[in-house]
Design a protein around this motif. Structure first.
Motif, short mmCIF file in Angstrom:
data_model
loop_
_atom_site.label_atom_id
_atom_site.label_comp_id
_atom_site.label_asym_id
_atom_site.label_seq_id
_atom_site.Cartn_x
_atom_site.Cartn_y
_atom_site.Cartn_z
N GLU A 22 -34.23 -51.48 20.01
CA GLU A 22 -33.11 -52.42 20.09
C GLU A 22 -32.46 -52.32 21.47
OE1 GLU A 22 -31.79 -54.59 17.72
OE2 GLU A 22 -33.51 -54.16 16.45
N LYS A 24 -30.10 -51.64 24.45
CA LYS A 24 -29.07 -50.65 24.77
C LYS A 24 -29.07 -49.42 23.86
CE LYS A 24 -26.17 -54.12 26.89
NZ LYS A 24 -24.87 -54.75 26.96
N ASN A 43 -25.14 -47.81 24.17
CA ASN A 43 -24.22 -47.74 25.31
C ASN A 43 -23.65 -46.33 25.49
OD1 ASN A 43 -24.52 -50.55 25.84
ND2 ASN A 43 -22.98 -50.99 24.28
N ARG A 104 -28.41 -49.48 11.02
CA ARG A 104 -28.25 -50.80 11.64
C ARG A 104 -26.78 -51.25 11.57
NH1 ARG A 104 -31.89 -53.87 13.64
NH2 ARG A 104 -33.66 -52.96 12.54
N GLU A 105 -26.14 -50.98 10.43
CA GLU A 105 -24.72 -51.30 10.27
C GLU A 105 -23.89 -50.48 11.27
OE1 GLU A 105 -21.45 -51.12 6.63
OE2 GLU A 105 -23.57 -50.91 6.12
N SER A 108 -24.33 -51.88 14.80
CA SER A 108 -23.52 -53.08 14.97
C SER A 108 -22.05 -52.71 15.19
CB SER A 108 -23.66 -53.96 13.72
OG SER A 108 -22.81 -55.08 13.81
N TYR A 109 -21.56 -51.76 14.43
CA TYR A 109 -20.17 -51.32 14.54
C TYR A 109 -19.88 -50.67 15.89
CZ TYR A 109 -15.92 -48.61 13.66
OH TYR A 109 -14.67 -48.04 13.75
N GLY A 111 -21.82 -50.63 18.61
CA GLY A 111 -22.30 -51.41 19.74
C GLY A 111 -21.48 -52.61 20.12
N ARG A 112 -20.56 -53.00 19.25
CA ARG A 112 -19.80 -54.21 19.59
C ARG A 112 -18.77 -53.99 20.67
NH1 ARG A 112 -17.05 -54.44 13.83
NH2 ARG A 112 -15.30 -53.06 14.20
N GLY A 113 -18.48 -52.72 20.96
CA GLY A 113 -17.61 -52.39 22.10
C GLY A 113 -16.16 -52.77 21.90
#
Length: 114
Positions: A22, A24, A43, A104-105, A108-109, A111-113
């Motif tokens: 995936e 980053k 990140n 994956r959840e 998403s949490y 990684g959204r920054g």
């Protein structure tokens, strides 16, 4: 290595294989030992790992951790100093929750920054 920790490592390897490509996402930090040394990161921030106690741990919103805890899927993560981390869930080994889906959840949490 115990049978349980071998199973945890195998299942975590499957999660890594699923998410490592995936954008980053990286696995571990070279030269680092201890907390998060083989964790999945986005990140540079850890979102899933196996703890030193051999538990699969993911970072999720506090309310989601509480929901999963109430459902019996795991408990708030204690990194060993007796203070529970409210945004980290240590998943019970026998939980029916999908590890890749939880990771994956968490991706998403985290990684959204900001």
């Amino acid at each position: 290595m115990s049978e349980a920790s071998t199973e945890t490592q195998r299942r975590f390897a499957d999660v890594v294989e699923t998410l490592a490509s995936e954008p980053k996402v990286s696995v571990g930090q070279s030269g680092k030992k201890g907390f998060g040394s083989s964790a999945l990161q986005v990140n540079g921030k850890i979102f899933a790992m196996v703890s030193s106690a051999g538990a699969f741990v993911v970072k999720l919103p506090r309310q989601r951790v509480e929901q999963l805890e109430a459902a019996g899927a795991g408990q708030k993560f204690d990194p060993g100093h007796g203070r529970l981390m409210k945004e980290w869930l240590a998943v019970h080994p026998k939980s029916k929750q999908s590890w890749p889906a939880l990771a994956r959840e968490a991706l998403s949490y985290v990684g959204r920054g900001p």
